[in-house]
Write an enzyme that holds these catalytic residues in place. Sequence first.
Site, PDB file in Angstrom:
ATOM      1  N   ASP A  82       0.841  -1.194   0.000  1.00 46.31           N
ATOM      2  CA  ASP A  82       0.000   0.000   0.000  1.00 46.31           C
ATOM      3  C   ASP A  82       0.889   1.263   0.000  1.00 46.31           C
ATOM      4  OD1 ASP A  82      -2.429   1.340   0.175  1.00 46.31           O
ATOM      5  OD2 ASP A  82      -2.629   1.117   2.349  1.00 46.31           O
ATOM      6  N   HIS A 208     -10.020   4.352  -1.901  1.00 50.54           N
ATOM      7  CA  HIS A 208      -9.238   4.415  -0.663  1.00 50.54           C
ATOM      8  C   HIS A 208     -10.130   4.896   0.480  1.00 50.54           C
ATOM      9  CE1 HIS A 208      -4.860   3.811  -1.692  1.00 50.54           C
ATOM     10  NE2 HIS A 208      -5.475   3.631  -2.846  1.00 50.54           N
ATOM     11  N   SER A 211     -12.731   2.575   5.492  1.00 51.34           N
ATOM     12  CA  SER A 211     -13.288   2.463   6.848  1.00 51.34           C
ATOM     13  C   SER A 211     -14.447   3.423   7.033  1.00 51.34           C
ATOM     14  CB  SER A 211     -12.213   2.786   7.896  1.00 51.34           C
ATOM     15  OG  SER A 211     -11.227   1.797   7.890  1.00 51.34           O
ATOM     16  N   VAL A 231      -9.334  -1.121   3.126  1.00 52.03           N
ATOM     17  CA  VAL A 231      -9.826  -0.944   4.494  1.00 52.03           C
ATOM     18  C   VAL A 231      -8.683  -1.205   5.467  1.00 52.03           C
ATOM     19  CG1 VAL A 231     -11.631  -1.531   6.163  1.00 52.03           C
ATOM     20  CG2 VAL A 231     -12.045  -1.911   3.717  1.00 52.03           C
TER      21      VAL A 231
HETATM   22  P1  13P Z   1      -8.875   3.514   5.968  1.00 53.17           P
HETATM   23  O1  13P Z   1      -7.814   3.459   7.031  1.00 53.17           O
HETATM   24  O2  13P Z   1      -9.711   4.738   6.060  1.00 53.17           O
HETATM   25  O3  13P Z   1      -9.688   2.264   5.928  1.00 53.17           O
HETATM   26  O4  13P Z   1      -8.118   3.642   4.572  1.00 53.17           O
HETATM   27  C1  13P Z   1      -7.382   2.563   4.114  1.00 53.17           C
HETATM   28  C2  13P Z   1      -6.671   2.902   2.858  1.00 53.17           C
HETATM   29  O5  13P Z   1      -7.191   3.536   1.966  1.00 53.17           O
HETATM   30  C3  13P Z   1      -5.304   2.382   2.719  1.00 53.17           C
HETATM   31  O6  13P Z   1      -4.731   2.733   1.497  1.00 53.17           O
END
Ligand code: 13P
Length: 292
Positions: A82, A208, A211, A231
């Site tokens: 990521d 992205h 959450s 997430v």
């Molecule tokens: P959140 O932490 O809001 O779930 O985002 C995750 C994300 O987009 C990682 O690249």
Amino acid sequence: MALVSSTPLLRAARANGYCIGAFNVHTLEMLQAVVEAAEELQSPLIIQSTVGTVKHLGADYIAAAATVASNRSSVPIALHLDHCSDFDLIVQCIRAGYSSVMIDASHHSFAENVRQTAKVVEVARAAGVNVEAELGKVGGVEDEIVVAENEALMADPGECAEFVRLTGVATLAPAIGTAHGIYKGEPKIDFDRIRAIAAKVDVPLVLHGGSGIPEEQVKRCVSLGMAKMNVATELRIVFSDAIKEVFAANPEENDPRKYMVPAKKQLKLAAMEKMRMCGSTGRADDYRTWLK
Ligand code: 13P
């Protein structure tokens, strides 16, 4: 089966109108929990690690654990890096066995973002590894950015098309109003912008900040072309809260094999919930059509 590139998984998702949950994990138990969730629901899965987790555990440890999980599993699993802006670390992860990477050069100019992304695409292509890049700028870790007031951060549909053409990137994360972290109110997603980007760009799009996005908004994003939903924060909270509960009830507990059990179970349930939201359940075999 062996780890697979996320490219065929995500192409199948976009073509069939669903989305694949990409879950950030930080421990072996978290990795096992999301794999169990995918297995139970026969869903394709993307396991993600951040640069921080790579530094914490080591790319080789993570890739080894994900490879074992994948070899034992009947569903297709991709291992994704990521948000990474470090070319050398990307190469290190590809060498370690990651099947998908994100080059995040979105803080640079468009031209520099193109240059860095194209460089990663070239290296990754040789290894059969998927590349994701970001355009615009997804709001920060804190849920502080009110996107309507920061239009400049949103991805421009015309630039998205140009970016994909110039870089050959296989997946694109356009900033469309979501933010990393927990939202204070409802996220202000620019659905028209997703529609406009999807009309110009045929690669799978990445959502992205997954959450806390309400289910109907996730479904709308998916119907417009989002094929991957990241997430992280929500899963970390679920996992940690379950551990806190164990210690609140029994402060003397000192066996990780015991206090991790409820955490793993809660995380598995949370991942299953996201998979249902994404519409990826029962889709484990779709990617085969998209293998080259
Ligand atoms: P959140 O932490 O809001 O779930 O985002 C995750 C994300 O987009 C990682 O690249």
